[in-house]
Design a protein around this motif. Structure first.
Motif, mmCIF file in Angstrom:
data_model
loop_
_atom_site.group_PDB
_atom_site.id
_atom_site.type_symbol
_atom_site.label_atom_id
_atom_site.label_comp_id
_atom_site.label_asym_id
_atom_site.label_seq_id
_atom_site.Cartn_x
_atom_site.Cartn_y
_atom_site.Cartn_z
ATOM 1 N N MET A 1 0.787 -1.285 0.034
ATOM 2 C CA MET A 1 -0.023 -0.056 -0.143
ATOM 3 C C MET A 1 1.021 1.296 0.020
ATOM 4 O O MET A 1 1.612 1.160 0.994
ATOM 5 N N PRO A 2 0.555 2.049 -0.974
ATOM 6 C CA PRO A 2 1.515 3.345 -1.014
ATOM 7 C C PRO A 2 1.139 4.311 0.248
ATOM 8 O O PRO A 2 0.017 4.642 0.698
ATOM 9 N N GLU A 3 2.041 4.853 0.652
ATOM 10 C CA GLU A 3 1.904 6.246 1.608
ATOM 11 C C GLU A 3 1.795 7.288 0.782
ATOM 12 O O GLU A 3 2.956 7.680 0.183
ATOM 13 N N VAL A 4 0.928 8.270 1.200
ATOM 14 C CA VAL A 4 0.652 9.371 0.605
ATOM 15 C C VAL A 4 0.746 10.703 1.565
ATOM 16 O O VAL A 4 0.120 10.436 2.513
ATOM 17 N N THR A 5 1.638 11.534 1.206
ATOM 18 C CA THR A 5 1.524 12.771 2.316
ATOM 19 C C THR A 5 0.535 13.801 1.661
ATOM 20 O O THR A 5 0.719 14.018 0.531
ATOM 21 N N ILE A 6 -0.345 14.101 2.715
ATOM 22 C CA ILE A 6 -1.320 15.109 2.029
ATOM 23 C C ILE A 6 -1.327 16.379 2.967
ATOM 24 O O ILE A 6 -0.807 16.295 4.194
ATOM 25 N N LYS A 7 -1.744 17.461 2.548
ATOM 26 C CA LYS A 7 -1.781 18.803 3.512
ATOM 27 C C LYS A 7 -3.213 18.903 3.611
ATOM 28 O O LYS A 7 -3.592 19.414 2.788
ATOM 29 N N ILE A 8 -3.422 19.339 4.811
ATOM 30 C CA ILE A 8 -4.692 20.023 5.205
ATOM 31 C C ILE A 8 -4.738 21.061 6.208
ATOM 32 O O ILE A 8 -4.172 20.681 7.401
ATOM 33 N N GLY A 9 -5.109 22.311 5.844
ATOM 34 C CA GLY A 9 -5.157 23.407 6.851
ATOM 35 C C GLY A 9 -3.583 23.499 7.232
ATOM 36 O O GLY A 9 -3.268 23.588 8.542
ATOM 37 N N GLU A 10 -2.723 23.520 6.537
ATOM 38 C CA GLU A 10 -1.109 23.795 6.705
ATOM 39 C C GLU A 10 -0.516 22.776 7.567
ATOM 40 O O GLU A 10 0.528 23.050 8.393
ATOM 41 N N ARG A 11 -1.124 21.395 7.704
ATOM 42 C CA ARG A 11 -0.461 20.350 8.503
ATOM 43 C C ARG A 11 -0.528 19.337 7.669
ATOM 44 O O ARG A 11 -1.302 18.889 6.745
ATOM 45 N N ASP A 12 0.533 18.638 7.608
ATOM 46 C CA ASP A 12 0.940 17.308 6.615
ATOM 47 C C ASP A 12 0.217 15.942 7.556
ATOM 48 O O ASP A 12 0.400 16.046 8.609
ATOM 49 N N PHE A 13 -0.124 15.108 6.771
ATOM 50 C CA PHE A 13 -0.714 13.914 7.242
ATOM 51 C C PHE A 13 -0.307 12.896 6.321
ATOM 52 O O PHE A 13 -0.285 13.006 5.007
ATOM 53 N N SER A 14 0.055 11.580 6.941
ATOM 54 C CA SER A 14 0.763 10.698 6.215
ATOM 55 C C SER A 14 -0.588 9.752 5.982
ATOM 56 O O SER A 14 -1.033 9.195 7.016
ATOM 57 N N VAL A 15 -0.898 9.315 4.689
ATOM 58 C CA VAL A 15 -2.122 8.313 4.495
ATOM 59 C C VAL A 15 -1.684 7.343 3.826
ATOM 60 O O VAL A 15 -1.155 7.474 2.678
ATOM 61 N N SER A 16 -2.472 6.084 4.054
ATOM 62 C CA SER A 16 -2.363 4.834 3.210
ATOM 63 C C SER A 16 -3.396 4.688 2.249
ATOM 64 O O SER A 16 -4.602 5.102 2.563
ATOM 65 N N CYS A 17 -3.098 4.140 1.179
ATOM 66 C CA CYS A 17 -4.017 3.846 0.183
ATOM 67 C C CYS A 17 -3.918 3.019 -0.708
ATOM 68 O O CYS A 17 -2.699 2.305 -0.765
ATOM 69 N N GLN A 18 -4.905 2.519 -1.596
ATOM 70 C CA GLN A 18 -4.793 1.337 -2.532
ATOM 71 C C GLN A 18 -3.795 1.597 -3.445
ATOM 72 O O GLN A 18 -3.689 2.813 -4.034
ATOM 73 N N ASP A 19 -3.199 0.845 -4.551
ATOM 74 C CA ASP A 19 -2.348 1.266 -5.437
ATOM 75 C C ASP A 19 -3.295 1.781 -6.450
ATOM 76 O O ASP A 19 -4.565 1.228 -6.720
ATOM 77 N N GLY A 20 -2.825 2.738 -7.083
ATOM 78 C CA GLY A 20 -3.602 3.496 -8.221
ATOM 79 C C GLY A 20 -4.543 4.488 -7.823
ATOM 80 O O GLY A 20 -5.396 5.167 -8.550
ATOM 81 N N GLU A 21 -4.782 4.474 -6.401
ATOM 82 C CA GLU A 21 -6.022 5.416 -5.842
ATOM 83 C C GLU A 21 -5.354 6.824 -5.274
ATOM 84 O O GLU A 21 -5.915 7.637 -4.646
ATOM 85 N N GLU A 22 -3.997 6.953 -5.388
ATOM 86 C CA GLU A 22 -3.172 8.154 -4.968
ATOM 87 C C GLU A 22 -4.034 9.470 -5.516
ATOM 88 O O GLU A 22 -4.147 10.397 -4.844
ATOM 89 N N HIS A 23 -4.320 9.405 -6.784
ATOM 90 C CA HIS A 23 -4.742 10.563 -7.486
ATOM 91 C C HIS A 23 -6.235 10.991 -6.826
ATOM 92 O O HIS A 23 -6.465 12.001 -6.504
ATOM 93 N N PHE A 24 -6.968 9.882 -6.471
ATOM 94 C CA PHE A 24 -8.179 10.227 -5.761
ATOM 95 C C PHE A 24 -7.933 10.556 -4.597
ATOM 96 O O PHE A 24 -8.829 11.626 -3.942
ATOM 97 N N LEU A 25 -7.085 10.239 -3.726
ATOM 98 C CA LEU A 25 -6.787 10.491 -2.319
ATOM 99 C C LEU A 25 -6.391 12.073 -2.444
ATOM 100 O O LEU A 25 -6.791 12.802 -1.541
ATOM 101 N N GLN A 26 -5.376 12.603 -3.134
ATOM 102 C CA GLN A 26 -5.205 13.727 -3.294
ATOM 103 C C GLN A 26 -6.289 14.883 -3.807
ATOM 104 O O GLN A 26 -6.172 15.884 -3.179
ATOM 105 N N SER A 27 -7.094 14.202 -4.500
ATOM 106 C CA SER A 27 -8.179 15.075 -5.072
ATOM 107 C C SER A 27 -9.105 15.383 -3.612
ATOM 108 O O SER A 27 -9.501 16.303 -3.406
ATOM 109 N N ALA A 28 -9.380 14.368 -3.161
ATOM 110 C CA ALA A 28 -10.225 14.238 -1.939
ATOM 111 C C ALA A 28 -9.549 15.302 -0.808
ATOM 112 O O ALA A 28 -10.260 16.066 -0.078
ATOM 113 N N ALA A 29 -8.402 15.146 -0.793
ATOM 114 C CA ALA A 29 -7.643 15.926 0.382
ATOM 115 C C ALA A 29 -7.544 17.375 0.161
ATOM 116 O O ALA A 29 -7.596 18.279 0.918
#
Length: 134
Positions: A1-29
């Protein structure tokens, strides 16, 4: 599972997601981050949990509004489809072709006209001959 770092409210969060879902996670974030930035501008600094909760609630409110609009549009579409079906059912079948009667000219009339045309040509020829001889 890839780990993706997203930024919400000037804070970074490390989130896991399914392979190929990184783009959707970034969009939701990014959607969540947009709401968090609005909160931070209005209220300023706040605890992480409260910022995420409020941002999530704001997104849920927008989503509920969109679902209501979709429901209204689906109802309108169903009404229009029903109206279209009613109109199609009321439309008359393909009309019968129109009959057109054409008058038939009797042979005696065409024969008489032909005879008159020949006599007129003969008179015209005789008149030319007399005019040339004078």
């Amino acid at each position: 599972m890839p780990e993706v770092t997203i930024k919400i409210g000037e804070r970074d969060f490390s989130v896991s997601c399914q392979d190929g879902e990184e783009h959707f996670l970034q969009s939701a974030a990014e959607m969540l981050n947009t709401e968090a930035r609005v909160l931070l501008k209005q209220i300023g600094r706040m605890p992480e949990e409260r910022m995420l909760l409020m941002s999530g609630l704001m997104l849920a409110d927008k989503t509920a509004g969109l679902e209501d609009k979709i429901g209204t549009l689906e109802k309108k579409l169903a009404d229009q489809e029903q109206l279209l079906d009613e109109i199609r059912n009321q439309a008359p079948e393909t009309p019968e072709p129109e009959k057109v009667e054409v008058a038939v000219i009797p042979d005696i009339v065409t024969d008489t006209l032909e005879s008159l045309a020949k006599r007129a040509e003969a008179i015209a020829l005789e008149a030319e001959t007399k005019a040339a001889g004078s």
